[in-house]
Scaffold this motif. Structure first.
Motif, PDB file in Angstrom:
ATOM      1  N   VAL A  77       4.605   1.756  -1.185  1.00  0.00           N
ATOM      2  CA  VAL A  77       4.985   0.792  -1.760  1.00  0.00           C
ATOM      3  C   VAL A  77       6.072   0.711  -2.817  1.00  0.00           C
ATOM      4  O   VAL A  77       6.415   1.861  -3.114  1.00  0.00           O
ATOM      5  N   MET A  78       6.736  -0.168  -3.129  1.00  0.00           N
ATOM      6  CA  MET A  78       7.926  -0.707  -3.049  1.00  0.00           C
ATOM      7  C   MET A  78       8.880   0.826  -2.757  1.00  0.00           C
ATOM      8  O   MET A  78       9.809   0.891  -3.580  1.00  0.00           O
ATOM      9  N   GLY A  79       8.893   0.671  -1.341  1.00  0.00           N
ATOM     10  CA  GLY A  79       9.320   1.592  -1.218  1.00  0.00           C
ATOM     11  C   GLY A  79       9.924   3.140  -1.170  1.00  0.00           C
ATOM     12  O   GLY A  79       9.917   3.763  -0.438  1.00  0.00           O
ATOM     13  N   HIS A  80       8.505   2.997  -1.659  1.00  0.00           N
ATOM     14  CA  HIS A  80       8.259   4.365  -1.666  1.00  0.00           C
ATOM     15  C   HIS A  80       7.361   5.488  -1.361  1.00  0.00           C
ATOM     16  O   HIS A  80       6.116   4.873  -1.582  1.00  0.00           O
ATOM     17  N   ASP A  81       7.351   6.726  -1.006  1.00  0.00           N
ATOM     18  CA  ASP A  81       6.037   7.046   0.052  1.00  0.00           C
ATOM     19  C   ASP A  81       5.204   7.374  -0.829  1.00  0.00           C
ATOM     20  O   ASP A  81       4.884   7.987  -2.384  1.00  0.00           O
ATOM     21  N   VAL A  82       3.729   6.764  -0.744  1.00  0.00           N
ATOM     22  CA  VAL A  82       2.360   7.515  -1.594  1.00  0.00           C
ATOM     23  C   VAL A  82       2.347   8.996  -1.517  1.00  0.00           C
ATOM     24  O   VAL A  82       1.503   9.007  -2.372  1.00  0.00           O
ATOM     25  N   VAL A  83       3.113   9.571  -0.592  1.00  0.00           N
ATOM     26  CA  VAL A  83       2.637  11.245  -0.500  1.00  0.00           C
ATOM     27  C   VAL A  83       4.242  11.911  -1.401  1.00  0.00           C
ATOM     28  O   VAL A  83       3.974  12.570  -1.663  1.00  0.00           O
ATOM     29  N   GLY A  84       5.208  11.266  -0.596  1.00  0.00           N
ATOM     30  CA  GLY A  84       6.733  12.113  -0.754  1.00  0.00           C
ATOM     31  C   GLY A  84       6.652  11.867  -2.304  1.00  0.00           C
ATOM     32  O   GLY A  84       7.567  12.955  -2.707  1.00  0.00           O
ATOM     33  N   ALA A  85       7.122  10.350  -2.625  1.00  0.00           N
ATOM     34  CA  ALA A  85       7.034  10.179  -3.409  1.00  0.00           C
ATOM     35  C   ALA A  85       5.384   9.457  -4.780  1.00  0.00           C
ATOM     36  O   ALA A  85       6.158   8.036  -4.966  1.00  0.00           O
ATOM     37  N   TYR A  86       4.917  10.001  -4.673  1.00  0.00           N
ATOM     38  CA  TYR A  86       3.660   9.618  -5.493  1.00  0.00           C
ATOM     39  C   TYR A  86       3.794   8.544  -6.684  1.00  0.00           C
ATOM     40  O   TYR A  86       3.079   8.074  -7.655  1.00  0.00           O
TER      41      TYR A  86
END
Length: 317
Positions: A77-86
């Motif tokens: 989401v907007m380049g952010h991993d939903v697990v690693g950069a939640y």
């Protein structure tokens, strides 16, 4: 009330996809809810996510929102991993859920202030006031949540999703069971947010809403994307027409073989093109049947949706 929907900084360099899903799979026991879903939603799009019940829409949204974790694949989401950069991904996303979930112990304003606190936002009252104004909630600001009607509660859910000004907004059946006034109020505000640069993702069973609002649409079936294209291209690709006739007397066997849809005493024939109108009318004339009503109609998104679902698989482009 004036509008202050300025473009935030994250819209200045729109090189990152708003949502990027890659080969996402999720199984619940024997049910393969998502079976290799891949799609990319660009910033600023008004994107429709359609499918019958059980197609995987809610599981996909829950995974994007970080409420469910996929078995394999990735979601950004907007380049952010939903697990690693939640933390970053959730801050970038606002979700309006299908269910009416609320805390009965707080007023509308208190609910929105608490939601602001989840994102570490202080002194957010000016934006809260503006959101309430756009959703006609100002007069209910101090009302307890449990005292609100179902439609008003749904407006508060929309306000909660917007309270931290997320660049991406997901609306899961936002107008299910609500009145015309709320629909008009909601779509006016959401369209304004979209024009300001916010990405909107909509799931709805009201296909006329998707057809009029969404620039691009994905259709899911059995956990797979079976169609993905612009709304205009989906309608063009499934070009054709329909002829509705209401006649006096039984339908000739030649026309019955075309398997028309019968409703309200009328028969609805699918045509490859307008030249086929004469092919339908000829047997009626030969049988000397009187035509009470006749209408030639262009296909709409509902027709396309039914075609794609019946085919089970749509070639991707």
């Amino acid at each position: 009330m004036g509008s202050h929907l300025e473009l935030p900084d994250f819209f200045q360099f729109m090189t990152t996809a708003a949502i990027k899903v890659r080969d996402l799979k999720k199984r619940f026991g024997a049910l393969q809810a998502l079976d290799g879903v891949s799609l990319c939603i660009e910033q600023g799009e008004f994107f429709g996510l359609l499918g019958p019940n059980g197609a995987g829409k809610t599981t996909l949204i829950s995974t994007i929102a970080g409420l469910t974790r996929g078995d394999s694949g990735s979601v950004l989401v907007m380049g952010h991993d939903v697990v690693g950069a939640y933390r970053e991904s959730r801050r970038s996303l606002g979700v309006v859920p299908q269910e009416l979930v609320f805390d009965p112990f707080f007023s509308v304003r208190e609910t929105l202030r608490i939601q602001s606190g989840y994102f570490g936002l202080r002194n957010n009252d000016a934006w809260i006031d503006e959101v309430m104004g756009h959703l006609d909630l100002t007069g209910k600001a101090d009302a307890n949540m449990r005292a609100l009607s179902g439609g008003m509660k749904r407006r508060v859910l929309v306000a909660q999703a917007l309270v931290h000004r997320p660049p991406v907004i997901v609306l899961d059946e936002p107008t299910a069971g609500v009145d015309v006034e709320l629909r008009q109020t909601l779509w006016k505000f959401i369209a304004q947010l979209n024009r300001a640069g916010h990405t909107i993702v909509l799931t709805t069973h009201y296909l006329e809403e998707a057809e009029s609002l969404c620039g691009r649409i994905a259709m899911l079936q059995a956990g797979r994307v079976v169609a993905l294209d612009t709304t205009a291209e989906l309608l063009r690709r499934h070009a054709g027409a329909f002829l509705r006739v209401k006649i006096r007397g039984p339908l000739p066997a030649e026309l019955a073989a075309r398997k028309p849809v019968e409703a309200g005493g009328s028969f609805r024939f699918r045509l490859k093109d307008y030249d086929e109108v004469a092919m339908v009318l000829a047997p009626l004339r030969a049988a000397v049947l009187h035509i009470d009503e006749m209408e030639v109609m262009a296909p709409d998104l509902e027709d396309v949706f039914m075609q794609v679902m019946n085919q089970g698989k749509e070639p991707m482009q």
